[in-house]
Design a protein around this motif. Structure first.
Motif, PDB file in Angstrom:
ATOM      1  N   HIS A   2       0.848  -1.209   0.025  1.00 31.26           N
ATOM      2  CA  HIS A   2       0.019  -0.080   0.013  1.00 31.26           C
ATOM      3  C   HIS A   2       0.893   1.161  -0.048  1.00 31.26           C
ATOM      4  O   HIS A   2       1.658   1.310   0.878  1.00 31.26           O
ATOM      5  CB  HIS A   2      -0.734   0.200   1.318  1.00 31.26           C
ATOM      6  N   ALA A   4       0.709   5.487  -0.148  1.00 34.93           N
ATOM      7  CA  ALA A   4       0.062   6.571   0.100  1.00 34.93           C
ATOM      8  C   ALA A   4      -0.036   7.334  -1.265  1.00 34.93           C
ATOM      9  O   ALA A   4       0.855   7.546  -1.821  1.00 34.93           O
ATOM     10  CB  ALA A   4       0.708   7.787   1.292  1.00 34.93           C
ATOM     11  N   GLU A 314       7.848   7.330   0.768  1.00 32.61           N
ATOM     12  CA  GLU A 314       6.318   7.623   0.885  1.00 32.61           C
ATOM     13  C   GLU A 314       6.233   8.977   0.661  1.00 32.61           C
ATOM     14  O   GLU A 314       5.312   9.566   0.176  1.00 32.61           O
ATOM     15  CB  GLU A 314       5.918   7.310   2.286  1.00 32.61           C
ATOM     16  N   ARG A 379       1.624  10.828   8.426  1.00 34.45           N
ATOM     17  CA  ARG A 379       0.879   9.862   7.617  1.00 34.45           C
ATOM     18  C   ARG A 379       2.034   8.871   7.323  1.00 34.45           C
ATOM     19  O   ARG A 379       1.486   7.431   7.467  1.00 34.45           O
ATOM     20  CB  ARG A 379       0.271  10.783   6.403  1.00 34.45           C
ATOM     21  N   LEU A 382       2.859   6.767  10.622  1.00 33.51           N
ATOM     22  CA  LEU A 382       1.652   6.144  11.096  1.00 33.51           C
ATOM     23  C   LEU A 382       0.998   4.946  10.273  1.00 33.51           C
ATOM     24  O   LEU A 382       0.679   3.893  10.897  1.00 33.51           O
ATOM     25  CB  LEU A 382       0.628   7.139  11.768  1.00 33.51           C
ATOM     26  N   TYR A 383       1.167   5.437   9.027  1.00 33.44           N
ATOM     27  CA  TYR A 383       0.288   4.494   8.161  1.00 33.44           C
ATOM     28  C   TYR A 383       1.206   4.072   6.780  1.00 33.44           C
ATOM     29  O   TYR A 383       0.532   3.490   5.918  1.00 33.44           O
ATOM     30  CB  TYR A 383      -0.925   5.202   7.528  1.00 33.44           C
ATOM     31  N   ARG A 386       2.694  -0.915   3.601  1.00 29.77           N
ATOM     32  CA  ARG A 386       2.561  -1.983   4.498  1.00 29.77           C
ATOM     33  C   ARG A 386       2.078  -3.000   3.463  1.00 29.77           C
ATOM     34  O   ARG A 386       1.534  -2.860   2.441  1.00 29.77           O
ATOM     35  CB  ARG A 386       1.519  -1.961   5.671  1.00 29.77           C
TER      36      ARG A 386
END
Length: 389
Positions: A2, A4, A314, A379, A382-383, A386
């Motif tokens: 995934h 962003a 990212e 962002r 934290l995310y 993954r």
């Protein structure tokens, strides 16, 4: 995986944008360049002497000697101090290549030491342990815009009768205990590369010193070792700052203090927003230590847990610029393999090279852009990337 995606409303934020600063001064710069063109004095014009006088004032020294680049400034310092084969010079490994290459080019041996992990600056305790009977000089680097601990370094130098050459390439205007960068050693070496806090339209450099005799030697070595004309006392190099560069730098020097204030404001805003984001111990935010006036050439964040490269990707994916200064420590560079350094030799340096990432902090960075950077860093932390379930 995934990744962003950049929201439609989020602006792209470059790591650097030299054109923004130049655009505001365009008419003044063009007028200054026109005066030089009309004069025909492309070398050794009055603008060069004027710039030397003004940089000496900024650095708090009696003398400033212009040259062709920051790299040449370091090389000229080694030459003027008589450093050569058989000598050792203590340098950090966590720095740009020119710091060590100047030592190598005069035939001396760069002796790499580790950094203080809290500020990425050369560790005076390691410097003291690295001194040998062959040591002739120390080159502290004022990295990312913050001065090294010059009180401790100068104490070591005095005890062992060593020269101190400050690498001020990233720190014009910075201070340590109210003393300007470039005034605390025997020689200060400045760079005017376009991305520096005071950047020209190409390469350029300056040397500063309080010592009149040393200033004369630096000027001699920068001009083929020639004085008077066609009479050569030593073998020097051709390293001159041309008048066009000096004219541009004089215009931009008038804005240096304003730009420094903006960088400092950006750094404070970064700190406030990143602390508010509550990202935990995995993100180490840089700060300004007491007694240090930081000028923030870089805002360098440490990402632990082997996440730096992932976060950099990212950020790139959502249009936020960042850069790793520096991914390979100097003691592990291929060209210095003969010195015998191995992975693990300088653990703090090597850990920093794996974890640091510099974020945009140029003076013209807008509040919205800065908030965007922090939002995207948050962002990513934290995310970020993954594996899909």
């Amino acid at each position: 995986m995934h990744t962003a995606t950049r929201p439609a409303y989020a602006p792209q934020v470059p790591l650097l944008d030299v054109n923004r600063g130049n655009a505001m001064l365009r008419s003044d710069i063009l007028a200054a360049l026109t005066r030089v063109v009309d004069s025909g004095r492309f070398l050794n014009g009055p603008e060069v002497k004027d710039l030397e006088t003004q940089i000496a004032r900024v650095a708090g020294t009696d003398h400033a000697i212009s040259c062709a680049s920051g790299s040449d400034a370091l090389l000229l310092a080694m030459m003027a101090l008589g450093i050569g084969p058989g000598d050792e010079v203590i340098v950090p490994s966590f720095t740009f290549f020119a710091t060590a290459s100047a030592v190598w080019r005069v035939g001396a041996k760069p002796v790499f030491v580790d950094i203080d992990p809290t500020n990425y600056l050369i560790d005076p305790r390691r410097v003291s342990l690295a001194v040998t009977p062959r040591t002739k000089a120390i080159i502290p680097v004022h990295l990312f815009g913050q001065c090294a601990d010059m009180e401790a370094i100068n104490s070591i130098a005095r005890h062992h009768e060593l020269y101190v050459v400050e690498d001020v390439a990233q720190a014009i205007g910075a201070k340590f205990n109210h003393h300007p960068a470039g005034s605390m050693g025997h020689i200060g070496c400045f760079s005017f590369y376009p991305t520096k806090n005071l950047g020209g339209f190409g390469d350029g450099g300056m040397l500063t010193t309080r010592d009149a005799r040393l200033a004369e030697r630096l000027r001699l070595f920068a001009n083929h070792g020639m004085n008077p004309r066609y009479y050569h006392q030593v073998v020097g190099i051709n390293s001159r700052l041309d008048t066009l560069q000096a004219a541009v730098l004089l215009v931009k020097l008038q804005r240096l203090e304003e730009w420094t204030v903006a960088r400092r404001q950006n750094a404070r805003r970064y700190r406030d927003l990143l602390l508010a984001a509550n990202l935990g111990a995995s993100v180490v935010i840089p700060n300004e230590q007491e007694g240090y006036d930081h000028v923030w050439n870089q805002f360098t964040v440490r990402f632990t847990g082997n996440r730096r490269d992932e976060i950099k990707k990212e950020l790139a994916a959502v249009g936020v610029g960042s850069e790793t200064y520096y991914p390979v420590p100097l003691h592990l560079q291929e060209c210095f393999q003969t010195l015998g350094w191995r992975p693990g030799s300088l653990p703090e340096t090597e850990r920093a090279a794996e974890e640091v990432l510099s974020l945009p902090i140029f003076p013209e960075l807008t509040p919205i852009e800065l908030e965007t950077v922090v939002a995207q860093v948050t962002r990513a932390c934290l995310y970020g990337s993954r594996v899909a379930a």
